[in-house]
Design a protein around this motif. Structure first.
Motif, PDB file in Angstrom:
ATOM      1  N   GLN A 204      10.220 -14.608   2.006  1.00  0.00           N
ATOM      2  CA  GLN A 204       9.609 -15.902   2.333  1.00  0.00           C
ATOM      3  C   GLN A 204      10.049 -16.354   3.714  1.00  0.00           C
ATOM      4  OE1 GLN A 204       9.262 -17.507  -2.236  1.00  0.00           O
ATOM      5  NE2 GLN A 204       9.986 -18.939  -0.684  1.00  0.00           N
ATOM      6  N   THR A 205       9.168 -17.064   4.380  1.00  0.00           N
ATOM      7  CA  THR A 205       9.391 -17.415   5.784  1.00  0.00           C
ATOM      8  C   THR A 205       9.206 -18.920   5.984  1.00  0.00           C
ATOM      9  OG1 THR A 205       7.070 -16.920   6.252  1.00  0.00           O
ATOM     10  CG2 THR A 205       8.689 -15.162   6.630  1.00  0.00           C
ATOM     11  N   PRO A 206      10.171 -19.739   5.595  1.00  0.00           N
ATOM     12  CA  PRO A 206      10.032 -21.186   5.806  1.00  0.00           C
ATOM     13  C   PRO A 206      10.254 -21.571   7.258  1.00  0.00           C
ATOM     14  CG  PRO A 206      12.176 -20.691   4.878  1.00  0.00           C
ATOM     15  CD  PRO A 206      11.432 -19.385   4.935  1.00  0.00           C
ATOM     16  N   GLN A 207       9.491 -22.551   7.710  1.00  0.00           N
ATOM     17  CA  GLN A 207       9.632 -23.076   9.063  1.00  0.00           C
ATOM     18  C   GLN A 207       9.439 -24.585   9.029  1.00  0.00           C
ATOM     19  OE1 GLN A 207       6.676 -20.986  11.371  1.00  0.00           O
ATOM     20  NE2 GLN A 207       8.073 -19.308  11.834  1.00  0.00           N
ATOM     21  N   VAL A 208      10.298 -25.296   9.762  1.00  0.00           N
ATOM     22  CA  VAL A 208      10.206 -26.756   9.878  1.00  0.00           C
ATOM     23  C   VAL A 208      10.157 -27.117  11.353  1.00  0.00           C
ATOM     24  CG1 VAL A 208      11.358 -28.969   9.447  1.00  0.00           C
ATOM     25  CG2 VAL A 208      11.459 -27.162   7.722  1.00  0.00           C
TER      26      VAL A 208
END
Length: 784
Positions: free
Chosen positions: A383-387
């Motif tokens: 998974q590749t979360p970005q904020v």
């Protein structure tokens, strides 16, 4: 590992041993006087009469509870934190406060997935958090609107922490503070050139290095800065793998005319971490508390995915789910803030903070529930979360006569983007997955189940007046208006892998009038009464694919979302609290009562195994909480401090709920995960350059299900610490050595609960994480 791997893994080192003492009177920010506590602008508020000042104290090893504040306030000073193991999470230090529970599967607060804080029954996602006025979001593990405390600032650079255990102040930048607020403050650079170096060693090959360099005053105006670096490297206390982090902080202060200032803060952090395995009561009683993943034994994980398990696993109810090869996290964050604190006149102050935050990274989990195209019985899910978010706060404070009027606005625009991929695992004998934190395996992707992006706009206005009616009576009254508009776009969905599409659309949580009234009356010297009444709201959390244990509307189907979007209401509550304080040089005491009426409580309901749960967001109606807290610190001898606190909370559901056509009898049942009874205590003794302390805490049993048919037992945990200051040594200005023991009696206990949500009844899949066994740590630090 289980469905926690749907979470974007990001963890960072906090610290270990607690030093359970609270704020001394003379060190309390935001609680020094009634006016200052309400406005949070102590430098600009008109000074009260001298007789309202708190009494002097003999040393810092004491507990004081918000003297003069119109609400229940407690603070932790930098001096208190320095008596913990370097790197201790500020939130873990707070666990010695009455009504506060902090849990973590490791002794440091490093494992962010397991890090969990409750105050008066509210979880961290229902509290407010800020750093130097920068909002840190709701502190969920897969944070979509903020950043964890430990990745926001190196703990050595924390100047203090202010805690409002009942209701956060109106001007706290948070859209989730139903149950209080935690405000963290960074230290300012020193006026003197120099620095600090510290080295920690401990159990599980733990090594931590900290360096801070101070510029000192660079010119006659007092321009100064510091830059600090911390590196932490330690193995897990069970199983293979490690926690590793690098972090850099920098802060610049430019004094301006009329005691104004311009301050710039910067944080960069990089973390790589392996996971602990989720436990159930079945796993605990069959395999034992040291159940761990297979890493780095690729062959054992490969065979288990084919159905050949270790002998101890055969006694479990689900050996397939008991362990996996590995789960890991790799995250990089940038956080910055610029604050102008301008005294326009001796009565008018203008304070503005601009901030920005960016987060990138990936998490992995080796799953036997998705075989690889080459025939390997498992694959690696990534998974590749970005904020990416930014915003500003600006407020004016004006003092006239006996009134201090404060008004301001907060705006934030945020983006949260996350995708899920599956990558191929090698066949046995043709290689291994190796260390999954070494790089994103983009060349082996064979499936892309979903990609989702959220955007949000937050606008909050507040107005309050602190009226000092007499020198002994102060009233604070005000309100805030909140609008949070958020929505998602799902660019990729593969129902054959996901089990069904999730909803797309926008929701708005808004309330034009969220009032708060509080007061403080000093009716005798050293004696005061306070009360507070507040109405609060929490915006809808953002998540579509269950990557958080979060009651979010976007996990529903499109039709369910459309049917409920116009009637669904955000969580709200009314908080009532009142109490008595006594503060003197020899004794500090607090007694308080509170009641919370929680409405529209949204719960994430789970069933079946954690790997593939059926989840639903449901309004479970109201929750009523009645509680009491009492704390006392006595100082019978110079250098001796004895602290004790007791807390009781009875938090129950107001009505039964219907789920899946079945009525669940939860009316009158205790809310899960929070203990009814807690005791905290410590004894601290200082003589000359030597200081020693022993602290302990007792937590009663915690419920794991909504119907209360399963619970984890209570436990008592004790810690020890000693510290010696050698003073100047050669060219060094000071040298200090410390030694700490965590879990002194080597207690086996359950730490984190609810990491995967709670079931209505005992299904056999009610997950929790174990606490660490006894650990030892030693530190040498020097100032130059």
């Amino acid at each position: 590992m289980t469905t926690r791997q749907t979470l974007a893994r990001s963890t960072v080192l906090g610290g270990a041993i607690l030093f359970p003492v609270l704020l001394p009177n003379h060190a309390a920010r935001a609680a020094d006087t009634p006016t200052q506590a309400a406005t949070h602008h102590p430098a600009h508020a008109r000074k009260p009469a001298a007789k309202t000042s708190p009494p002097p104290v003999k040393n810092e090893e004491i507990a004081v509870f918000g003297h003069g504040s119109t609400r229940q306030m407690t603070s932790i000073t930098r001096a208190m934190m320095q008596q913990s193991v370097p790197g201790t999470s500020p939130l873990k230090v707070l666990s010695q406060l009455p009504g506060v529970v902090y849990q973590s599967a490791d002794p440091f607060g490093a494992y962010e997935y397991s890090s969990q804080i409750f105050m008066r029954g509210f979880s961290q996602s229902q509290l407010g958090f800020t750093l130097d006025d920068i909002p840190l979001g709701d502190q969920q593990f897969n944070n979509y609107n903020g950043l964890s405390v430990t990745r926001s600032i190196i703990s050595d650079n924390v100047g203090g922490v202010d805690v409002s255990q009942g209701a956060g102040a109106i001007d706290v930048a948070s859209t989730s503070n139903l149950g209080g607020a935690i405000q963290i403050h960074s230290i300012d650079p020193s006026h003197t050139r120099g620095g600090t170096v510290g080295q920690t060693f401990g159990s599980n090959s733990a090594k931590r290095t900290y360096v801070r360099l101070e510029s000192g005053d660079l010119n006659r105006t007092g321009t100064r800065f510091y830059i600090a670096y911390a590196r932490t490297d330690m193995n897990l206390w069970k199983g293979g793998g490690y926690d590793y982090s690098d972090q850099v902080n920098a802060k610049l202060v430019q004094p301006l005319a009329r005691h104004s200032s311009l301050k710039l803060f910067f944080d960069w952090s990089s973390t790589q971490q392996f996971d602990y395995q989720d436990m159930t009561t079945n796993y605990l009683h069959t395999v034992g508390p040291k159940l761990a993943n297979y890493y780095p034994d690729y062959t054992a994980a490969y065979r288990a995915a084919q159905g050949t398990y270790p002998a101890s696993f055969l006694a479990t109810n689900d050996p397939f789910d008991a362990a996996y090869y590995a789960g890991t996290a790799n995250r990089v964050d940038y956080l910055g803030g610029l604050t102008l604190d301008e005294n326009l006149t001796d009565r008018l102050n203008w304070k503005t903070t601009l901030y920005g935050h960016a987060d990138t990274g990936y998490s992995t989990w080796t799953t036997p529930y998705m075989p690889s195209p080459n025939g390997a019985p498992f694959s690696q899910r990534v998974q590749t979360p970005q904020v990416a978010r930014g915003g500003f706060q600006t407020a004016l404070s004006y003092t006239i006569a006996r009134n201090t009027i404060n008004a301001g606005v907060w705006y934030e625009y945020g983006n949260f983007n996350e995708g899920r991929y599956f990558t191929e695992a090698p066949l046995l004998g043709q290689g291994t997955l190796g260390n999954p934190t070494n790089g994103f395996p983009g060349d082996k992707i064979f499936a892309h189940p979903w990609q989702e992006a959220f955007s949000s706009n937050t606008f909050v206005f507040h107005l309050q007046d602190t009226y000092r009616i007499t020198d002994t009576l102060t009233v604070n009254a005000g309100f805030k208006s909140m609008i949070v508009n958020a929505g998602n776009n799902v660019s990729t969905q593969d129902p054959s892998i996901n089990g069904g599409p999730v909803a797309q659309g926008r929701l708005e949580a808004s309330n034009a009038f969220l009032p708060q009234v509080s007061a403080n009356w000093r009716f005798l010297p050293h004696n005061e009464l306070f009360f507070d009444v507040s109405h609060n709201m929490r915006a809808f959390p953002e998540d579509g694919y269950g990557t958080n244990v979060s009651a979010t509307p976007w996990t529903a189907s499109q039709s369910a979302f459309q049917n409920t979007k116009n009637t669904l209401r955000p969580e709200t509550d009314w908080v009532y609290e009142g109490g008595y304080r006594f503060t003197s040089p020899f004794i500090s005491a607090l007694a308080s009562l509170y009641r919370i009426n929680f409405s529209n409580r949204l719960q994430l309901i789970t069933s079946q195994a954690g790997i593939n749960p059926i989840t639903a967001v449901q309004n479970v109606g109201g929750v009523t909480t009645n509680g009491a807290e009492a704390s006392v610190t006595i100082r019978p001898l110079d250098g001796l401090s004895i602290y004790n606190s007791f807390s009781y909370a009875h938090s129950t559901y107001d009505q039964n709920v219907t789920s899946g056509g079945i009525v669940q009898p939860i009316r009158g049942k205790l809310v899960p995960n929070y203990p009814q009874f807690m005791y905290k205590g410590n004894i601290t003794y200082s003589i000359g350059r030597f200081a020693v302390h022993v602290d302990g805490s007792y937590l009663s049993s915690r419920q794991l299900t909504y119907t209360n048919d399963l619970h984890v037992p209570g436990y008592f945990l004790a810690n020890f610490g000693a510290r010696y200051d050698f003073g100047p040594v050669g060219f060094l200005k000071g040298v200090t050595a410390s030694f700490n023991i965590y879990n002194l009696a080597n207690k086996t206990y359950v730490a984190t609960t609810n990491e995967l949500g709670n079931n209505f009844v005992d299904t056999g899949y009610n997950y929790f994480l174990m606490g660490a066994p006894r650990q030892f740590f030693g530190t040498i630090s020097a100032n130059f």
